[in-house]
Design a protein around this motif. Structure first.
Motif, PDB file in Angstrom:
ATOM      1  N   ASP A   1    -114.813 -17.749 -47.003  1.00  0.00           N
ATOM      2  CA  ASP A   1    -113.963 -16.755 -47.655  1.00  0.00           C
ATOM      3  C   ASP A   1    -113.091 -15.975 -46.687  1.00  0.00           C
ATOM      4  O   ASP A   1    -112.366 -15.063 -47.097  1.00  0.00           O
ATOM      5  N   THR A   2    -113.156 -16.311 -45.408  1.00  0.00           N
ATOM      6  CA  THR A   2    -112.373 -15.577 -44.418  1.00  0.00           C
ATOM      7  C   THR A   2    -111.458 -16.508 -43.636  1.00  0.00           C
ATOM      8  O   THR A   2    -111.775 -17.689 -43.441  1.00  0.00           O
ATOM      9  N   LEU A   3    -110.347 -15.967 -43.186  1.00  0.00           N
ATOM     10  CA  LEU A   3    -109.534 -16.666 -42.209  1.00  0.00           C
ATOM     11  C   LEU A   3    -110.206 -16.571 -40.848  1.00  0.00           C
ATOM     12  O   LEU A   3    -111.008 -15.672 -40.598  1.00  0.00           O
ATOM     13  N   VAL A   4    -109.861 -17.483 -39.960  1.00  0.00           N
ATOM     14  CA  VAL A   4    -110.299 -17.384 -38.572  1.00  0.00           C
ATOM     15  C   VAL A   4    -109.362 -16.397 -37.876  1.00  0.00           C
ATOM     16  O   VAL A   4    -108.137 -16.557 -37.927  1.00  0.00           O
ATOM     17  N   PRO A   5    -109.889 -15.346 -37.242  1.00  0.00           N
ATOM     18  CA  PRO A   5    -109.014 -14.387 -36.553  1.00  0.00           C
ATOM     19  C   PRO A   5    -108.111 -15.078 -35.541  1.00  0.00           C
ATOM     20  O   PRO A   5    -108.546 -15.991 -34.828  1.00  0.00           O
ATOM     21  N   ARG A   6    -106.860 -14.629 -35.472  1.00  0.00           N
ATOM     22  CA  ARG A   6    -105.878 -15.247 -34.579  1.00  0.00           C
ATOM     23  C   ARG A   6    -105.438 -14.262 -33.502  1.00  0.00           C
ATOM     24  O   ARG A   6    -105.375 -13.049 -33.743  1.00  0.00           O
ATOM     25  N   PRO A   7    -105.101 -14.762 -32.331  1.00  0.00           N
ATOM     26  CA  PRO A   7    -104.719 -13.876 -31.220  1.00  0.00           C
ATOM     27  C   PRO A   7    -103.566 -12.934 -31.543  1.00  0.00           C
ATOM     28  O   PRO A   7    -103.578 -11.772 -31.123  1.00  0.00           O
ATOM     29  N   GLU A   8    -102.555 -13.416 -32.297  1.00  0.00           N
ATOM     30  CA  GLU A   8    -101.405 -12.554 -32.565  1.00  0.00           C
ATOM     31  C   GLU A   8    -101.764 -11.325 -33.393  1.00  0.00           C
ATOM     32  O   GLU A   8    -101.088 -10.294 -33.343  1.00  0.00           O
ATOM     33  N   THR A   9    -102.852 -11.402 -34.154  1.00  0.00           N
ATOM     34  CA  THR A   9    -103.271 -10.262 -34.968  1.00  0.00           C
ATOM     35  C   THR A   9    -103.801  -9.118 -34.106  1.00  0.00           C
ATOM     36  O   THR A   9    -103.879  -7.970 -34.561  1.00  0.00           O
ATOM     37  N   GLU A  10    -104.138  -9.403 -32.857  1.00  0.00           N
ATOM     38  CA  GLU A  10    -104.577  -8.346 -31.943  1.00  0.00           C
ATOM     39  C   GLU A  10    -103.480  -7.296 -31.746  1.00  0.00           C
ATOM     40  O   GLU A  10    -103.771  -6.156 -31.362  1.00  0.00           O
ATOM     41  N   MET A  11    -102.217  -7.674 -32.018  1.00  0.00           N
ATOM     42  CA  MET A  11    -101.124  -6.704 -31.947  1.00  0.00           C
ATOM     43  C   MET A  11    -101.393  -5.498 -32.833  1.00  0.00           C
ATOM     44  O   MET A  11    -101.075  -4.363 -32.471  1.00  0.00           O
ATOM     45  N   LEU A  12    -101.946  -5.741 -34.001  1.00  0.00           N
ATOM     46  CA  LEU A  12    -102.217  -4.648 -34.938  1.00  0.00           C
ATOM     47  C   LEU A  12    -103.260  -3.692 -34.368  1.00  0.00           C
ATOM     48  O   LEU A  12    -103.141  -2.468 -34.512  1.00  0.00           O
ATOM     49  N   VAL A  13    -104.277  -4.239 -33.748  1.00  0.00           N
ATOM     50  CA  VAL A  13    -105.317  -3.397 -33.156  1.00  0.00           C
ATOM     51  C   VAL A  13    -104.729  -2.549 -32.031  1.00  0.00           C
ATOM     52  O   VAL A  13    -104.965  -1.327 -31.966  1.00  0.00           O
ATOM     53  N   GLU A  14    -103.978  -3.178 -31.150  1.00  0.00           N
ATOM     54  CA  GLU A  14    -103.409  -2.457 -30.011  1.00  0.00           C
ATOM     55  C   GLU A  14    -102.498  -1.315 -30.463  1.00  0.00           C
ATOM     56  O   GLU A  14    -102.554  -0.208 -29.934  1.00  0.00           O
ATOM     57  N   ARG A  15    -101.661  -1.585 -31.465  1.00  0.00           N
ATOM     58  CA  ARG A  15    -100.754  -0.539 -31.936  1.00  0.00           C
ATOM     59  C   ARG A  15    -101.511   0.548 -32.689  1.00  0.00           C
ATOM     60  O   ARG A  15    -101.197   1.749 -32.568  1.00  0.00           O
ATOM     61  N   ALA A  16    -102.514   0.158 -33.455  1.00  0.00           N
ATOM     62  CA  ALA A  16    -103.318   1.144 -34.194  1.00  0.00           C
ATOM     63  C   ALA A  16    -103.984   2.122 -33.239  1.00  0.00           C
ATOM     64  O   ALA A  16    -104.028   3.333 -33.500  1.00  0.00           O
ATOM     65  N   LEU A  17    -104.490   1.619 -32.135  1.00  0.00           N
ATOM     66  CA  LEU A  17    -105.163   2.486 -31.175  1.00  0.00           C
ATOM     67  C   LEU A  17    -104.204   3.479 -30.536  1.00  0.00           C
ATOM     68  O   LEU A  17    -104.601   4.571 -30.123  1.00  0.00           O
ATOM     69  N   VAL A  18    -102.921   3.121 -30.454  1.00  0.00           N
ATOM     70  CA  VAL A  18    -101.905   4.039 -29.939  1.00  0.00           C
ATOM     71  C   VAL A  18    -101.555   5.094 -30.992  1.00  0.00           C
ATOM     72  O   VAL A  18    -101.406   6.283 -30.684  1.00  0.00           O
ATOM     73  N   LEU A  19    -101.441   4.671 -32.244  1.00  0.00           N
ATOM     74  CA  LEU A  19    -100.974   5.566 -33.305  1.00  0.00           C
ATOM     75  C   LEU A  19    -102.040   6.520 -33.828  1.00  0.00           C
ATOM     76  O   LEU A  19    -101.717   7.637 -34.248  1.00  0.00           O
ATOM     77  N   LEU A  20    -103.276   6.089 -33.833  1.00  0.00           N
ATOM     78  CA  LEU A  20    -104.321   6.926 -34.432  1.00  0.00           C
ATOM     79  C   LEU A  20    -104.649   8.133 -33.550  1.00  0.00           C
ATOM     80  O   LEU A  20    -104.871   7.985 -32.348  1.00  0.00           O
TER      81      LEU A  20
END
Length: 300
Positions: free
Chosen positions: A101-120
């Motif tokens: 039921d899940t996608l396999v996490p992809r490296p490009e999605t790490e962009m969201l984590v990196e930006r979230a950590l800056v914005l939060l």
């Protein structure tokens, strides 16, 4: 084309010979990552890390290891992704379990984590819509112990997997996981500093452009969206303003050909600013969306 490996005897094979054999079989089946896949699968079959596998390169491989590798190898020759064979994938330095039921996490999605950590902000709260394995939300919470959030998914199997992953990485006390169709089950009064989503965004018309592994093994509901891939974006854009704190933002991962359509949809939903960031291949892949402070979506 799916191929079957030629018969061979594991007796007398060293770890290095076994790895080389499967590398050659994968390469003959046009698997681009043949060398990496053979190494990762043999590590799993032998229950060794990569350093120990290298150290045992010239040691005889036990027959049970060869048998396990043969099973893994045949599955890989059928183009089952390595992460699905192993049941996990690496993302942002952490290991995440995956299931049907899940996608396999992809490296490009790490962009969201990196930006979230800056914005939060310190002590901030975030919402991850369509969490899947939970890789985005869990990585954020794991990286910054002062942050807490909520993650949703409509698939019970995905939520089960995300729950296991959250417990594994010790963030389950700071991450509420709920079953929800986007904002449907998110409490009306819940407010967040950041809303993040990597929703389904592939148009049905693009199905013929997708690789065999994604089509056969990824859950279709996590890949395809109506309205030329824009349906989920439009739903989230309309609901986000009601759950963002003043000055809060929305982050999306999107398809590399969707930037113009996404910007128009965001402006139609009341966004005042849309900023795009490129992925490793130079394609627009992440959108950062702002609304006027205190603006709320129309209830019409």
């Amino acid at each position: 084309m799916t191929k079957t490996a030629k018969p061979y005897s594991p007796l007398g094979q060293t770890f290095g010979q076994l790895r080389l054999y499967w590398k050659q079989q994968f390469a003959a089946s046009d698997i681009a990552t043949a060398a990496l896949d053979a190494r990762l699968l043999l590590c799993a079959a032998a229950e060794l890390d990569q350093a120990r596998l290298i150290a045992k390169e010239h040691d005889p491989a036990p027959s049970d290891v060869a048998d396990h590798m043969a099973d893994y190898g045949q599955r890989r020759l059928a183009h089952e992704p390595v992460a699905r064979i192993l049941g996990f994938a690496e993302f942002y330095g952490l290991r995440f379990g995956v299931n049907a039921d899940t996608l396999v996490p992809r490296p490009e999605t790490e962009m969201l984590v990196e930006r979230a950590l800056v914005l939060l902000p310190k002590g901030g709260r975030f919402l991850d819509l369509g969490t899947g394995t939970g890789c985005i939300a869990i990585s954020i919470a794991h990286e910054s112990p002062d942050l807490a959030g909520m993650a949703t998914d409509i698939a019970p199997g995905a939520l089960d997997m995300a729950t296991q992953n959250a417990q594994q990485h010790g963030v389950d006390d700071r991450l509420a996981l709920i079953r929800s169709d986007w904002f449907a089950a998110v409490p009306a009064a819940a407010q967040f500093d950041l809303i993040i989503s990597n929703p389904p965004y592939i148009a049905e018309s693009e199905r013929n452009l997708m690789n065999e592994e994604a089509l056969r093994f990824d859950p279709a509901a996590a890949l395809f969206a109506p309205d030329e891939g824009m349906a989920a974006f439009r739903q989230i854009l309309l609901g986000a303003q009601n759950h963002l704190k003043p000055g809060g933002k929305l982050l999306f991962e999107f398809g590399f050909q969707q930037a113009n359509a996404l910007e128009l949809a965001a402006k139609d939903a009341g966004a005042t600013q849309v900023t795009f960031s490129k992925d490793f291949s130079g394609h627009n892949r992440m959108a950062e969306i702002s609304y006027e402070t205190g603006q709320k979506a129309s209830t019409k």
